[in-house]
Write an enzyme that holds these catalytic residues in place. Structure first.
Site, PDB file in Angstrom:
ATOM      1  N   CYS A 166       0.839  -1.089   0.003  1.00 55.79           N
ATOM      2  CA  CYS A 166       0.020   0.056   0.057  1.00 55.79           C
ATOM      3  C   CYS A 166       0.598   1.226   0.229  1.00 55.79           C
ATOM      4  O   CYS A 166       2.201   1.355   0.274  1.00 55.79           O
ATOM      5  CB  CYS A 166      -0.539   0.178   1.122  1.00 55.79           C
ATOM      6  SG  CYS A 166      -1.621  -1.767   1.819  1.00 55.79           S
ATOM      7  N   ARG A 217       5.387   0.336  -6.021  1.00 58.99           N
ATOM      8  CA  ARG A 217       4.961  -0.434  -4.809  1.00 58.99           C
ATOM      9  C   ARG A 217       3.863  -1.722  -5.132  1.00 58.99           C
ATOM     10  O   ARG A 217       4.614  -2.557  -4.357  1.00 58.99           O
ATOM     11  CB  ARG A 217       4.789   0.604  -3.628  1.00 58.99           C
ATOM     12  CG  ARG A 217       5.295   1.739  -3.026  1.00 58.99           C
ATOM     13  CD  ARG A 217       4.735   2.273  -2.286  1.00 58.99           C
ATOM     14  NE  ARG A 217       4.656   1.641  -0.812  1.00 58.99           N
ATOM     15  CZ  ARG A 217       5.382   1.676   0.542  1.00 58.99           C
ATOM     16  NH1 ARG A 217       6.644   2.639   0.066  1.00 58.99           N
ATOM     17  NH2 ARG A 217       5.079   0.919   0.914  1.00 58.99           N
ATOM     18  N   TRP A 272      -2.452  -2.977  -1.566  1.00 58.39           N
ATOM     19  CA  TRP A 272      -2.547  -4.389  -1.722  1.00 58.39           C
ATOM     20  C   TRP A 272      -3.044  -5.019  -0.727  1.00 58.39           C
ATOM     21  O   TRP A 272      -2.806  -4.798   0.092  1.00 58.39           O
ATOM     22  CB  TRP A 272      -0.678  -3.694  -1.843  1.00 58.39           C
ATOM     23  CG  TRP A 272      -0.651  -5.578  -2.248  1.00 58.39           C
ATOM     24  CD1 TRP A 272      -0.409  -5.640  -2.971  1.00 58.39           C
ATOM     25  CD2 TRP A 272       0.000  -6.657  -1.487  1.00 58.39           C
ATOM     26  NE1 TRP A 272       0.565  -6.721  -3.240  1.00 58.39           N
ATOM     27  CE2 TRP A 272       0.732  -7.612  -2.671  1.00 58.39           C
ATOM     28  CE3 TRP A 272      -0.147  -7.084  -0.101  1.00 58.39           C
ATOM     29  CZ2 TRP A 272       1.202  -8.448  -2.450  1.00 58.39           C
ATOM     30  CZ3 TRP A 272       0.433  -8.120   0.504  1.00 58.39           C
ATOM     31  CH2 TRP A 272       0.285  -9.050  -0.775  1.00 58.39           C
ATOM     32  N   ASN A 278      -1.586   1.750   6.533  1.00 53.85           N
ATOM     33  CA  ASN A 278      -1.188   0.408   5.382  1.00 53.85           C
ATOM     34  C   ASN A 278      -0.647  -0.287   6.902  1.00 53.85           C
ATOM     35  O   ASN A 278      -0.468  -0.468   7.883  1.00 53.85           O
ATOM     36  CB  ASN A 278       0.385   0.682   5.558  1.00 53.85           C
ATOM     37  CG  ASN A 278       0.128   2.012   3.631  1.00 53.85           C
ATOM     38  OD1 ASN A 278      -0.693   2.052   3.152  1.00 53.85           O
ATOM     39  ND2 ASN A 278       1.726   2.198   3.169  1.00 53.85           N
ATOM     40  N   GLY A 279      -0.446  -1.724   6.084  1.00 53.63           N
ATOM     41  CA  GLY A 279      -0.084  -2.865   7.983  1.00 53.63           C
ATOM     42  C   GLY A 279      -1.529  -3.904   7.544  1.00 53.63           C
ATOM     43  O   GLY A 279      -2.451  -3.883   7.177  1.00 53.63           O
ATOM     44  N   GLU A 327      18.072 -16.806  -8.242  1.00 56.19           N
ATOM     45  CA  GLU A 327      17.836 -15.446  -7.783  1.00 56.19           C
ATOM     46  C   GLU A 327      17.023 -15.601  -9.660  1.00 56.19           C
ATOM     47  O   GLU A 327      16.760 -15.210 -10.046  1.00 56.19           O
ATOM     48  CB  GLU A 327      18.843 -14.365  -7.973  1.00 56.19           C
ATOM     49  CG  GLU A 327      18.721 -13.062  -8.166  1.00 56.19           C
ATOM     50  CD  GLU A 327      17.280 -12.407  -7.548  1.00 56.19           C
ATOM     51  OE1 GLU A 327      17.201 -12.994  -6.573  1.00 56.19           O
ATOM     52  OE2 GLU A 327      17.169 -11.623  -7.525  1.00 56.19           O
ATOM     53  N   LYS A 344      13.356 -13.960 -10.507  1.00 54.71           N
ATOM     54  CA  LYS A 344      13.421 -12.714 -11.754  1.00 54.71           C
ATOM     55  C   LYS A 344      12.163 -13.173 -12.496  1.00 54.71           C
ATOM     56  O   LYS A 344      11.606 -12.291 -12.895  1.00 54.71           O
ATOM     57  CB  LYS A 344      14.654 -12.365 -12.395  1.00 54.71           C
ATOM     58  CG  LYS A 344      14.956 -11.172 -12.241  1.00 54.71           C
ATOM     59  CD  LYS A 344      15.385 -10.313 -11.389  1.00 54.71           C
ATOM     60  CE  LYS A 344      14.726 -10.022 -10.115  1.00 54.71           C
ATOM     61  NZ  LYS A 344      15.062 -10.515  -8.642  1.00 54.71           N
ATOM     62  N   GLU A 390       8.828 -13.919 -11.798  1.00 50.32           N
ATOM     63  CA  GLU A 390       8.618 -12.485 -10.688  1.00 50.32           C
ATOM     64  C   GLU A 390       7.973 -11.801 -12.394  1.00 50.32           C
ATOM     65  O   GLU A 390       6.674 -11.294 -12.203  1.00 50.32           O
ATOM     66  CB  GLU A 390       8.994 -12.444  -9.943  1.00 50.32           C
ATOM     67  CG  GLU A 390       8.989 -11.534  -8.689  1.00 50.32           C
ATOM     68  CD  GLU A 390      10.120 -10.228  -7.992  1.00 50.32           C
ATOM     69  OE1 GLU A 390      10.971 -10.684  -8.761  1.00 50.32           O
ATOM     70  OE2 GLU A 390       9.839  -9.464  -7.219  1.00 50.32           O
ATOM     71  N   HIS A 394      17.965 -36.168  -8.367  1.00 51.22           N
ATOM     72  CA  HIS A 394      17.584 -36.857  -7.179  1.00 51.22           C
ATOM     73  C   HIS A 394      15.889 -35.941  -6.490  1.00 51.22           C
ATOM     74  O   HIS A 394      15.022 -36.214  -5.786  1.00 51.22           O
ATOM     75  CB  HIS A 394      17.572 -36.044  -5.211  1.00 51.22           C
ATOM     76  CG  HIS A 394      18.865 -36.766  -5.222  1.00 51.22           C
ATOM     77  ND1 HIS A 394      19.978 -37.559  -4.735  1.00 51.22           N
ATOM     78  CD2 HIS A 394      20.789 -36.156  -4.896  1.00 51.22           C
ATOM     79  CE1 HIS A 394      21.390 -38.307  -4.949  1.00 51.22           C
ATOM     80  NE2 HIS A 394      22.285 -36.516  -5.209  1.00 51.22           N
ATOM     81  N   LYS A 429       6.672  -3.492  -3.817  1.00 49.87           N
ATOM     82  CA  LYS A 429       7.905  -3.615  -3.818  1.00 49.87           C
ATOM     83  C   LYS A 429       8.446  -3.324  -2.202  1.00 49.87           C
ATOM     84  O   LYS A 429       9.951  -4.272  -2.325  1.00 49.87           O
ATOM     85  CB  LYS A 429       8.005  -2.141  -4.025  1.00 49.87           C
ATOM     86  CG  LYS A 429       9.639  -1.905  -4.206  1.00 49.87           C
ATOM     87  CD  LYS A 429      10.658  -2.197  -5.387  1.00 49.87           C
ATOM     88  CE  LYS A 429      12.367  -2.040  -5.348  1.00 49.87           C
ATOM     89  NZ  LYS A 429      12.691  -3.427  -5.820  1.00 49.87           N
TER      90      LYS A 429
HETATM   91  C1  AGP Z   1      12.677  -9.120  -5.307  1.00 54.41           C
HETATM   92  O1  AGP Z   1      12.324  -9.011  -7.040  1.00 54.41           O
HETATM   93  C2  AGP Z   1      11.295  -9.254  -5.273  1.00 54.41           C
HETATM   94  N1  AGP Z   1      10.617  -8.285  -5.571  1.00 54.41           N
HETATM   95  C3  AGP Z   1      11.380  -9.546  -3.503  1.00 54.41           C
HETATM   96  O2  AGP Z   1      11.785 -11.072  -3.209  1.00 54.41           O
HETATM   97  C4  AGP Z   1      12.296  -8.275  -2.996  1.00 54.41           C
HETATM   98  O3  AGP Z   1      13.940  -9.005  -2.931  1.00 54.41           O
HETATM   99  C5  AGP Z   1      11.844  -8.967  -1.264  1.00 54.41           C
HETATM  100  O4  AGP Z   1      10.431  -8.692  -0.904  1.00 54.41           O
HETATM  101  C6  AGP Z   1      12.801  -8.779  -0.105  1.00 54.41           C
HETATM  102  O5  AGP Z   1      12.729  -7.157  -0.174  1.00 54.41           O
HETATM  103  P1  AGP Z   1      13.421  -6.207   0.865  1.00 54.41           P
HETATM  104  O6  AGP Z   1      14.850  -6.058   0.016  1.00 54.41           O
HETATM  105  O7  AGP Z   1      12.883  -4.707   0.556  1.00 54.41           O
HETATM  106  O8  AGP Z   1      13.386  -6.349   2.585  1.00 54.41           O
END
Ligand code: AGP
Length: 611
Positions: A2, A27, A74, A100-101, A484, A488, A491, A507, A606
């Site tokens: 949010c 965000r 969100w 937010n929260g 990673e 990516k 995502e 395995h 974000k």
């Molecule tokens: C990365 O591409 C992501 N959007 C996500 O995994 C992110 O790294 C994770 O939410 C942690 O965020 P931060 O580094 O702000 O703590």
């Protein structure tokens, strides 16, 4: 996650609030709304979906007023529809509130308020706060907020306005970010500095259980008892251009290309004239000469991409500094009983410095009297403030949800930390430290070289874009990059992608290999090169098409893989900073080919400020 924006001042609030919401779009959100104080009555407009839906609605009506709030939601409690969007109003529609929260005791409060005659129109926890504040309002909005906060369990940043108190915004927070913007003629608030920099660089991060009252050009902060208090006030030193696309089609692509400069910035000023590493930042917390020498165990705790950079750090800290390292997902760490003591160093990594699980893990570690170092990108973030010491990654604002430059700068900052530990503990000779640092200083130019292959990687992305399942395999420092790369891709392209330790394939996961399925293998030269080439042979024998990320000059790899992207030769531990770059580009161009929303992928935020 949010986003909140608020303005009170001489100008019309609506355009400022809408522009602020647009800045906060990155965000991640699924509905948006505004409240404007139109001289004696509040107008609240909110719509599910993107900001464009809200703008379309607002085009039909005139909302005049110089005090307003905006919110991008969100969804956590209740689906993303119009009634669940923020702002929410109280029983008499006198006040409007954004949040937010998560309010953990919302069900209990709702039952209590319902028994007192309140009716609710949404499924949200937020509406409960609006009603609670409204029920406690007795002529003083700030007093009502101060009285409501002790009743709330959970985490929140809230902002509220009441038509009976025109031109005033009241804000408060607990474990969720909220920043105030100071100006001579106006006052602003936002969940994120990015929402404020178009108007002011003079900002103040509100601290937990503080309440701020904003009037045009005047901000007062108090604690819950109404005693004067102060947040963390500072000047934002990055330019608004840094938060804009600068000619790139997407923030993600811009941020991928910013990596050479970002890594350079991360390294600047970390050594003295003799080439010794100087981390003055750590001196305020675990003192370099004392505490770090006695560290006998390191935990690295983070989420998502930051967790992957933590995995890379494990190899560097263990190899260079000779200290055992455990890397753990923050949300798991906090709910078990890690054995921590004053000789334990807990390295928490977070781009935003606001990730709820990472903050909670840091809090847990501090409570056990472990030394907590934060590696974060955001100056003044909650994590930076709570840790014993902070190592800033200096990547500049990262806007795209998919983290790129934050990742490479985290690795570099963590490598510097590893070398610093090695230096202070005399685990490496000074000339070894100097040599490793010199090799790190060459990284920006080497990343440029990898970026030079963008067109070829874009072509490969087109070749692969039709696949519906990707595997990424790696060993040693190639493993975190495999994870990673898969993260990516899934995502931003919504394709199924998984990363595996290459030797684990046999395995179980190798059962997934079907004819033609792409496997991306991290196969740079190093002590596990012959092992990974055997693993490549195993998947190829079962029909996989293999793309290898290999070391320049390695002609042998062509006999193993169908496609090869080369990266320049570096120290084995430094390869992740280079090998991740082609995988970022690959994901970007696959997502583009599939028509996905690269910068704001579905369901993602974000900054994840909820548990
Ligand atoms: C990365 O591409 C992501 N959007 C996500 O995994 C992110 O790294 C994770 O939410 C942690 O965020 P931060 O580094 O702000 O703590």
């Amino acid at each position: 996650m949010c986003g909140i924006i608020g303005y009170t001042g001489p100008d019309q609030a609506l355009p400022i609030v809408l522009a602020g919401l647009q800045t906060l779009e990155y965000r991640g959100y699924d509905s948006a709304g505004v409240a404007i104080d139109g001289h004696g009555a509040l107008a609240v407009v909110k719509r599910a979906g993107k900001l464009a839906n809200l703008r379309a609605e607002l085009d039909q009506i005139q909302l005049a007023g110089t005090c307003g709030l905006g919110h991008t939601r969100w969804a956590t409690h209740g689906e993303p529809n119009d009634p669940n969007s923020h702002p929410h109003v109280d029983a008499g529609s006198s006040l409007a509130l954004v949040h937010n929260g998560i309010i953990e005791n919302h069900a209990e409060l709702k039952a209590e308020l319902a028994a007192a005659g309140h009716t609710f129109t949404s499924d949200t926890d937020t509406e409960v706060i609006a009603h609670l504040v409204g029920s406690l309002h007795d002529g003083d909005l700030a007093a009502a907020v101060r009285a409501a906060l002790p009743r709330l369990t959970g985490q929140f940043a809230v902002a509220v306005m009441d038509h009976r108190d025109p031109g005033t915004l009241v804000a408060a927070r607990r474990n969720a970010p909220l920043v105030l913007g100071h100006r001579d003629d106006a006052s602003l608030l936002s969940s994120d500095v990015a929402g404020l920099i178009a108007h002011t660089r003079d900002v103040e991060a509100l601290l937990d259980d503080q309440v701020a009252v904003l009037a045009p050009g005047a901000v007062t902060v108090t604690d819950l008892d109404g005693n004067p208090a102060q947040g963390h006030r500072y000047t934002v030193d990055w330019d608004i251009a840094a938060a804009e696309k600068g000619g790139y089609e997407h923030f993600m692509l811009k941020e991928i290309h910013e990596q050479p400069a970002a890594v350079r910035d991360t390294l600047i000023g970390r050594t003295d004239a003799e080439g010794r590493i100087v981390l003055d930042e750590l001196r305020g917390g675990p003192d370099a000469a004392q505490d770090l020498r006695h560290v006998d165990k390191v935990y690295v705790v983070a989420c998502g991409t930051s967790y992957h950079s933590g995995m890379v750090a494990k190899y560097a800290i263990e190899h260079w500094a000779g200290i055992g390292v455990e890397v753990e997902i923050a949300s798991e760490f906090r709910y078990r009983d890690p054995i921590l003591n004053p000789h334990t160093l807990v390295v928490t990594i977070s781009q935003s410095g606001e990730t709820a699980d990472t903050l909670a893990a840091a809090e847990h570690a501090l409570a056990q009297r472990a030394k907590v170092v934060a590696v974060t990108n955001v100056v003044g973030s909650s994590l930076a403030r709570m840790a014993d010491a902070v190592l800033y990654t200096r990547a500049g604002p990262e806007i795209a949800v998919a983290s790129t430059k934050a990742f490479t700068t985290q690795i570099v900052a963590l490598d510097v930390l590893a070398l610093y530990l090695a230096q202070e503990r005399r685990a490496l000779f000074p000339d070894e430290c100097r040599d490793h640092l010199a090799r790190m200083e060459a990284l920006p130019a080497l990343i440029e070289q990898v970026l030079g292959q963008e067109a070829a990687i874009a072509d490969l992305a087109h070749t692969f874009a039709g696949a519906d399942y990707f595997m990424f395999i790696g060993r040693h420092v190639g493993l975190p990059i495999a994870l990673e790369g898969a993260l990516k891709l899934k995502e931003i392209s919504y394709l199924h992608a998984e990363g595996f330790p290459a030797a684990e394939m046999k395995h179980g996961p190798i059962a997934l290999i079907g004819a033609g399925g792409p496997v991306v293998a991290l196969a740079t030269r190093g002590h596990v090169w012959s092992k990974i080439t055997s693993n490549i042979a195993e998947v190829k024998a079962r029909g996989a098409v293999v793309l290898a990320i290999a070391t320049e000059g390695d002609t042998e790899i062509k006999a193993h893989a169908d496609h090869v992207v080369y990266v320049p030769e570096v120290l084995e531990l430094l390869y992740p900073v280079l090998t991740v770059v082609p995988l970022q580009l690959l994901s970007y161009y696959i997502a583009l080919a599939l028509g996905c929303d690269v910068d704001q992928p579905r369901n993602l935020a974000k900054t994840v400020t909820v548990e």
